[in-house]
Write a protein that holds these residues in place. Structure first.
Motif, PDB file in Angstrom:
ATOM      1  N   VAL A  91      -0.284  13.257  21.910  1.00 45.64           N
ATOM      2  CA  VAL A  91       0.754  12.253  22.117  1.00 45.64           C
ATOM      3  C   VAL A  91       0.938  11.492  20.804  1.00 45.64           C
ATOM      4  N   MET A  92       2.184  11.448  20.328  1.00 44.70           N
ATOM      5  CA  MET A  92       2.509  10.783  19.062  1.00 44.70           C
ATOM      6  C   MET A  92       3.537   9.686  19.315  1.00 44.70           C
ATOM      7  N   PRO A  93       3.484   8.612  18.535  1.00 43.86           N
ATOM      8  CA  PRO A  93       4.520   7.585  18.671  1.00 43.86           C
ATOM      9  C   PRO A  93       5.848   8.101  18.119  1.00 43.86           C
ATOM     10  N   THR A  94       6.934   7.585  18.628  1.00 47.97           N
ATOM     11  CA  THR A  94       8.256   8.022  18.167  1.00 47.97           C
ATOM     12  C   THR A  94       8.870   7.059  17.163  1.00 47.97           C
ATOM     13  N   ALA A  95       8.357   5.837  17.106  1.00 50.41           N
ATOM     14  CA  ALA A  95       8.872   4.842  16.167  1.00 50.41           C
ATOM     15  C   ALA A  95       7.749   3.864  15.813  1.00 50.41           C
ATOM     16  N   ILE A  96       7.943   3.129  14.748  1.00 54.34           N
ATOM     17  CA  ILE A  96       6.956   2.136  14.323  1.00 54.34           C
ATOM     18  C   ILE A  96       6.934   1.005  15.346  1.00 54.34           C
ATOM     19  N   ALA A  97       5.725   0.576  15.704  1.00 49.94           N
ATOM     20  CA  ALA A  97       5.568  -0.496  16.685  1.00 49.94           C
ATOM     21  C   ALA A  97       6.191  -1.788  16.164  1.00 49.94           C
ATOM     22  N   GLU A  98       6.792  -2.531  17.058  1.00 50.67           N
ATOM     23  CA  GLU A  98       7.483  -3.771  16.710  1.00 50.67           C
ATOM     24  C   GLU A  98       6.558  -4.768  16.008  1.00 50.67           C
ATOM     25  N   LYS A  99       5.294  -4.830  16.448  1.00 50.87           N
ATOM     26  CA  LYS A  99       4.379  -5.817  15.853  1.00 50.87           C
ATOM     27  C   LYS A  99       4.059  -5.522  14.388  1.00 50.87           C
ATOM     28  N   TYR A 100       4.351  -4.308  13.908  1.00 46.54           N
ATOM     29  CA  TYR A 100       4.086  -3.949  12.514  1.00 46.54           C
ATOM     30  C   TYR A 100       5.370  -3.875  11.682  1.00 46.54           C
ATOM     31  N   SER A 101       6.473  -4.309  12.200  1.00 47.68           N
ATOM     32  CA  SER A 101       7.761  -4.159  11.517  1.00 47.68           C
ATOM     33  C   SER A 101       7.855  -4.966  10.224  1.00 47.68           C
ATOM     34  N   LYS A 102       7.067  -6.010  10.075  1.00 53.21           N
ATOM     35  CA  LYS A 102       7.126  -6.840   8.865  1.00 53.21           C
ATOM     36  C   LYS A 102       6.192  -6.327   7.761  1.00 53.21           C
ATOM     37  N   GLU A 103       5.384  -5.312   8.059  1.00 48.49           N
ATOM     38  CA  GLU A 103       4.466  -4.753   7.062  1.00 48.49           C
ATOM     39  C   GLU A 103       5.196  -3.724   6.196  1.00 48.49           C
ATOM     40  N   ALA A 104       4.553  -3.341   5.107  1.00 50.55           N
ATOM     41  CA  ALA A 104       5.096  -2.276   4.263  1.00 50.55           C
ATOM     42  C   ALA A 104       5.191  -1.004   5.096  1.00 50.55           C
ATOM     43  N   ALA A 105       6.114  -0.125   4.747  1.00 55.40           N
ATOM     44  CA  ALA A 105       6.398   1.059   5.560  1.00 55.40           C
ATOM     45  C   ALA A 105       5.158   1.928   5.795  1.00 55.40           C
ATOM     46  N   GLY A 106       4.410   2.218   4.751  1.00 54.24           N
ATOM     47  CA  GLY A 106       3.220   3.060   4.893  1.00 54.24           C
ATOM     48  C   GLY A 106       2.150   2.413   5.755  1.00 54.24           C
ATOM     49  N   THR A 107       1.944   1.133   5.588  1.00 56.56           N
ATOM     50  CA  THR A 107       0.950   0.407   6.375  1.00 56.56           C
ATOM     51  C   THR A 107       1.378   0.324   7.837  1.00 56.56           C
ATOM     52  N   ALA A 108       2.656   0.100   8.063  1.00 53.88           N
ATOM     53  CA  ALA A 108       3.165   0.031   9.432  1.00 53.88           C
ATOM     54  C   ALA A 108       2.998   1.366  10.141  1.00 53.88           C
ATOM     55  N   ARG A 109       3.276   2.474   9.433  1.00 54.23           N
ATOM     56  CA  ARG A 109       3.084   3.803  10.030  1.00 54.23           C
ATOM     57  C   ARG A 109       1.622   4.033  10.361  1.00 54.23           C
ATOM     58  N   MET A 110       0.728   3.656   9.429  1.00 57.23           N
ATOM     59  CA  MET A 110      -0.700   3.863   9.648  1.00 57.23           C
ATOM     60  C   MET A 110      -1.189   3.083  10.864  1.00 57.23           C
ATOM     61  N   HIS A 111      -0.827   1.807  10.953  1.00 58.86           N
ATOM     62  CA  HIS A 111      -1.276   0.988  12.080  1.00 58.86           C
ATOM     63  C   HIS A 111      -0.709   1.488  13.408  1.00 58.86           C
ATOM     64  N   THR A 112       0.546   1.897  13.405  1.00 59.02           N
ATOM     65  CA  THR A 112       1.160   2.433  14.617  1.00 59.02           C
ATOM     66  C   THR A 112       0.441   3.703  15.050  1.00 59.02           C
ATOM     67  N   CYS A 113       0.189   4.599  14.110  1.00 63.72           N
ATOM     68  CA  CYS A 113      -0.515   5.851  14.423  1.00 63.72           C
ATOM     69  C   CYS A 113      -1.939   5.565  14.908  1.00 63.72           C
ATOM     70  N   ALA A 144       3.797  12.037   9.198  1.00 60.53           N
ATOM     71  CA  ALA A 144       4.941  12.894   8.857  1.00 60.53           C
ATOM     72  C   ALA A 144       6.043  12.757   9.905  1.00 60.53           C
ATOM     73  N   ARG A 145       5.651  12.649  11.166  1.00 61.06           N
ATOM     74  CA  ARG A 145       6.638  12.520  12.231  1.00 61.06           C
ATOM     75  C   ARG A 145       7.378  11.177  12.138  1.00 61.06           C
ATOM     76  N   LEU A 146       6.656  10.121  11.824  1.00 61.77           N
ATOM     77  CA  LEU A 146       7.299   8.804  11.715  1.00 61.77           C
ATOM     78  C   LEU A 146       8.179   8.689  10.470  1.00 61.77           C
ATOM     79  N   LYS A 147       7.815   9.413   9.399  1.00 57.91           N
ATOM     80  CA  LYS A 147       8.641   9.394   8.194  1.00 57.91           C
ATOM     81  C   LYS A 147       9.983  10.032   8.468  1.00 57.91           C
ATOM     82  N   GLY A 148       9.936  11.055   9.317  1.00 57.74           N
ATOM     83  CA  GLY A 148      11.031  11.659   9.659  1.00 57.74           C
ATOM     84  C   GLY A 148      12.094  12.446   9.775  1.00 57.74           C
TER      85      GLY A 148
END
Length: 148
Positions: A91-113, A144-148
């Motif tokens: 099971v993979m997330p489809t988008a970056i979690a809202e709570k991480y939206s203010k972080e840098a893109a790479g960090t937000a992807r990592m935390h969401t994953c 890779a999936r979140l990048k898109g």
């Protein structure tokens, strides 16, 4: 005795001459290959291909392409390119979690994953993937999936 020494010395000189001629030809090939690579890069026809990949595909001929070094250089690139596309039942997330939206893109992807990976542990939904593993773990596929 002296004759065999002269013959050995002559043979050694012939081998050295042959090797130096081969090195000069290899340098010329490398220069012309780099020129072709630069032209392809300028024309925009390379895509994501690196110089090593271009050289293996376009310039290496004969024995150079069949050396173990050339095979090892091209094999990891192929496996890395295929890894993010690998189908998995995890099971993979489809988008970056809202709570991480203010972080840098790479960090937000990592935390969401990471959040999804930890949630999957409870339900055994990681499909046997570890967070990071050789050949592409959960994080590699998720990122890779979140990048898109």
């Amino acid at each position: 005795m002296a004759t065999s020494l002269r013959l050995s010395l002559a043979a050694a000189c012939a081998v050295a001459l042959a090797l130096s001629t081969g090195a000069a030809q290899a340098r010329e090939t490398s220069k012309s290959c780099h020129a072709k690579f630069t032209a392809a890069r300028t024309a925009g026809t390379l895509g994501t291909q690196t110089y090593k990949q271009f050289k293996a595909a376009q310039c290496d001929t004969g024995t150079a392409a069949t050396t173990p070094e050339a095979a090892r250089a091209s094999a990891p690139a192929a496996s890395k390119a295929a890894a993010p596309e690998a189908a998995t039942s995890a099971v993979m997330p489809t988008a970056i979690a809202e709570k991480y939206s203010k972080e840098a893109a790479g960090t937000a992807r990592m935390h969401t994953c990471l959040d999804q990976y930890n949630a999957n542990k409870a339900t055994n939904a990681n499909a046997g993937l570890r967070w990071i593993q050789k050949g592409g773990g959960y994080y590699s596929l998720c990122n890779a999936r979140l990048k898109g």
